[in-house]
Design a protein around this motif. Sequence first.
Motif, PDB file in Angstrom:
ATOM      1  N   VAL A  42      -6.867   5.611  59.470  1.00  0.00           N
ATOM      2  CA  VAL A  42      -8.110   5.672  58.702  1.00  0.00           C
ATOM      3  C   VAL A  42      -8.337   4.310  58.078  1.00  0.00           C
ATOM      4  O   VAL A  42      -7.448   3.755  57.433  1.00  0.00           O
ATOM      5  CB  VAL A  42      -8.048   6.757  57.601  1.00  0.00           C
ATOM      6  CG1 VAL A  42      -9.280   6.684  56.712  1.00  0.00           C
ATOM      7  CG2 VAL A  42      -7.912   8.139  58.222  1.00  0.00           C
ATOM      8  N   ASP A  43      -9.540   3.765  58.269  1.00  0.00           N
ATOM      9  CA  ASP A  43      -9.944   2.496  57.648  1.00  0.00           C
ATOM     10  C   ASP A  43     -11.060   2.757  56.653  1.00  0.00           C
ATOM     11  O   ASP A  43     -11.946   3.570  56.915  1.00  0.00           O
ATOM     12  CB  ASP A  43     -10.453   1.505  58.702  1.00  0.00           C
ATOM     13  CG  ASP A  43      -9.360   0.966  59.604  1.00  0.00           C
ATOM     14  OD1 ASP A  43      -8.180   1.329  59.419  1.00  0.00           O
ATOM     15  OD2 ASP A  43      -9.693   0.181  60.515  1.00  0.00           O
ATOM     16  N   ARG A  44     -11.008   2.032  55.534  1.00  0.00           N
ATOM     17  CA  ARG A  44     -12.059   2.091  54.522  1.00  0.00           C
ATOM     18  C   ARG A  44     -12.842   0.781  54.618  1.00  0.00           C
ATOM     19  O   ARG A  44     -12.260  -0.300  54.534  1.00  0.00           O
ATOM     20  CB  ARG A  44     -11.442   2.220  53.138  1.00  0.00           C
ATOM     21  CG  ARG A  44     -12.458   2.321  52.020  1.00  0.00           C
ATOM     22  CD  ARG A  44     -11.822   2.202  50.637  1.00  0.00           C
ATOM     23  NE  ARG A  44     -10.664   3.042  50.456  1.00  0.00           N
ATOM     24  CZ  ARG A  44     -10.550   3.986  49.527  1.00  0.00           C
ATOM     25  NH1 ARG A  44     -11.541   4.208  48.682  1.00  0.00           N
ATOM     26  NH2 ARG A  44      -9.452   4.692  49.412  1.00  0.00           N
ATOM     27  N   GLY A  45     -14.175   0.878  54.800  1.00  0.00           N
ATOM     28  CA  GLY A  45     -15.001  -0.316  54.896  1.00  0.00           C
ATOM     29  C   GLY A  45     -15.035  -1.078  53.583  1.00  0.00           C
ATOM     30  O   GLY A  45     -15.185  -0.480  52.516  1.00  0.00           O
ATOM     31  N   LEU A  46     -14.870  -2.402  53.675  1.00  0.00           N
ATOM     32  CA  LEU A  46     -14.885  -3.245  52.480  1.00  0.00           C
ATOM     33  C   LEU A  46     -16.166  -4.058  52.337  1.00  0.00           C
ATOM     34  O   LEU A  46     -16.751  -4.105  51.272  1.00  0.00           O
ATOM     35  CB  LEU A  46     -13.682  -4.197  52.485  1.00  0.00           C
ATOM     36  CG  LEU A  46     -12.308  -3.540  52.423  1.00  0.00           C
ATOM     37  CD1 LEU A  46     -11.216  -4.599  52.512  1.00  0.00           C
ATOM     38  CD2 LEU A  46     -12.172  -2.724  51.156  1.00  0.00           C
ATOM     39  N   SER A  47     -16.566  -4.725  53.419  1.00  0.00           N
ATOM     40  CA  SER A  47     -17.798  -5.515  53.367  1.00  0.00           C
ATOM     41  C   SER A  47     -18.250  -5.850  54.775  1.00  0.00           C
ATOM     42  O   SER A  47     -17.506  -5.678  55.733  1.00  0.00           O
ATOM     43  CB  SER A  47     -17.590  -6.806  52.572  1.00  0.00           C
ATOM     44  OG  SER A  47     -16.861  -7.756  53.325  1.00  0.00           O
ATOM     45  N   GLY A  48     -19.468  -6.357  54.848  1.00  0.00           N
ATOM     46  CA  GLY A  48     -19.987  -6.852  56.110  1.00  0.00           C
ATOM     47  C   GLY A  48     -19.549  -8.298  56.316  1.00  0.00           C
ATOM     48  O   GLY A  48     -18.700  -8.811  55.575  1.00  0.00           O
ATOM     49  N   ALA A  49     -20.153  -8.968  57.282  1.00  0.00           N
ATOM     50  CA  ALA A  49     -19.771 -10.343  57.609  1.00  0.00           C
ATOM     51  C   ALA A  49     -20.051 -11.310  56.465  1.00  0.00           C
ATOM     52  O   ALA A  49     -19.291 -12.249  56.236  1.00  0.00           O
ATOM     53  CB  ALA A  49     -20.481 -10.801  58.881  1.00  0.00           C
ATOM     54  N   GLU A  50     -21.142 -11.084  55.740  1.00  0.00           N
ATOM     55  CA  GLU A  50     -21.472 -11.950  54.613  1.00  0.00           C
ATOM     56  C   GLU A  50     -20.757 -11.456  53.364  1.00  0.00           C
ATOM     57  O   GLU A  50     -20.721 -10.255  53.092  1.00  0.00           O
ATOM     58  CB  GLU A  50     -22.978 -11.953  54.359  1.00  0.00           C
ATOM     59  CG  GLU A  50     -23.775 -12.681  55.413  1.00  0.00           C
ATOM     60  CD  GLU A  50     -25.240 -12.778  55.018  1.00  0.00           C
ATOM     61  OE1 GLU A  50     -25.537 -12.924  53.812  1.00  0.00           O
ATOM     62  OE2 GLU A  50     -26.068 -12.694  55.929  1.00  0.00           O
ATOM     63  N   ALA A  51     -20.193 -12.376  52.607  1.00  0.00           N
ATOM     64  CA  ALA A  51     -19.492 -12.014  51.379  1.00  0.00           C
ATOM     65  C   ALA A  51     -20.410 -11.184  50.476  1.00  0.00           C
ATOM     66  O   ALA A  51     -21.568 -11.540  50.256  1.00  0.00           O
ATOM     67  CB  ALA A  51     -19.022 -13.262  50.647  1.00  0.00           C
ATOM     68  N   GLY A  52     -19.901 -10.079  50.000  1.00  0.00           N
ATOM     69  CA  GLY A  52     -20.663  -9.230  49.094  1.00  0.00           C
ATOM     70  C   GLY A  52     -21.617  -8.253  49.763  1.00  0.00           C
ATOM     71  O   GLY A  52     -22.203  -7.420  49.079  1.00  0.00           O
ATOM     72  N   SER A  53     -21.782  -8.347  51.071  1.00  0.00           N
ATOM     73  CA  SER A  53     -22.681  -7.416  51.755  1.00  0.00           C
ATOM     74  C   SER A  53     -21.947  -6.099  51.989  1.00  0.00           C
ATOM     75  O   SER A  53     -20.727  -6.067  52.106  1.00  0.00           O
ATOM     76  CB  SER A  53     -23.170  -8.002  53.084  1.00  0.00           C
ATOM     77  OG  SER A  53     -22.106  -8.123  54.000  1.00  0.00           O
ATOM     78  N   PRO A  54     -22.692  -4.980  52.047  1.00  0.00           N
ATOM     79  CA  PRO A  54     -22.022  -3.693  52.266  1.00  0.00           C
ATOM     80  C   PRO A  54     -21.435  -3.603  53.681  1.00  0.00           C
ATOM     81  O   PRO A  54     -21.953  -4.194  54.620  1.00  0.00           O
ATOM     82  CB  PRO A  54     -23.139  -2.665  52.075  1.00  0.00           C
ATOM     83  CG  PRO A  54     -24.403  -3.422  52.259  1.00  0.00           C
ATOM     84  CD  PRO A  54     -24.126  -4.851  51.887  1.00  0.00           C
ATOM     85  N   ALA A  55     -20.358  -2.868  53.779  1.00  0.00           N
ATOM     86  CA  ALA A  55     -19.751  -2.625  55.083  1.00  0.00           C
ATOM     87  C   ALA A  55     -20.708  -1.796  55.933  1.00  0.00           C
ATOM     88  O   ALA A  55     -21.482  -0.997  55.408  1.00  0.00           O
ATOM     89  CB  ALA A  55     -18.434  -1.888  54.907  1.00  0.00           C
TER      90      ALA A  55
END
Length: 119
Positions: A42-55
């Motif tokens: 199980v993985d928990r999304g942290l962020s998208g490619a840009e810093a601070g963007s939602p996963a």
Amino acid sequence: MITVSVLYPHHAGAHFDFGYYLQNHMPMVQQLLGHALKGARVDRGLSGAEAGSPAGYVALALLQFDTMEAFQQAFGPVAARIMGDVPNYTDIQPQIQYSEVALWDERQPGVNGWYADAQ
């Protein structure tokens, strides 16, 4: 080896109870699928490619089976019970993908290989 990926896309206002998912749902899935289930992650999304963007995804589960037939035989009889538990931890409609494992490289300390000198 095949992987059944269960992906929960991120969207504003979505609810996902990781405590319930990890402590109740996944142990139930593991028990119901029995020996046909060869591994679960199980993985928990942290962020998208840009810093601070939602996963892109709040969470994803990767379930491994020897074959599609092994998955179908194990899942079929318990599908309603597993899917019926989804509202207990999320209001997100999960996306499902079936994949064939083409490469699996788990790096171990002290192991020589093609990546040994990688920086």
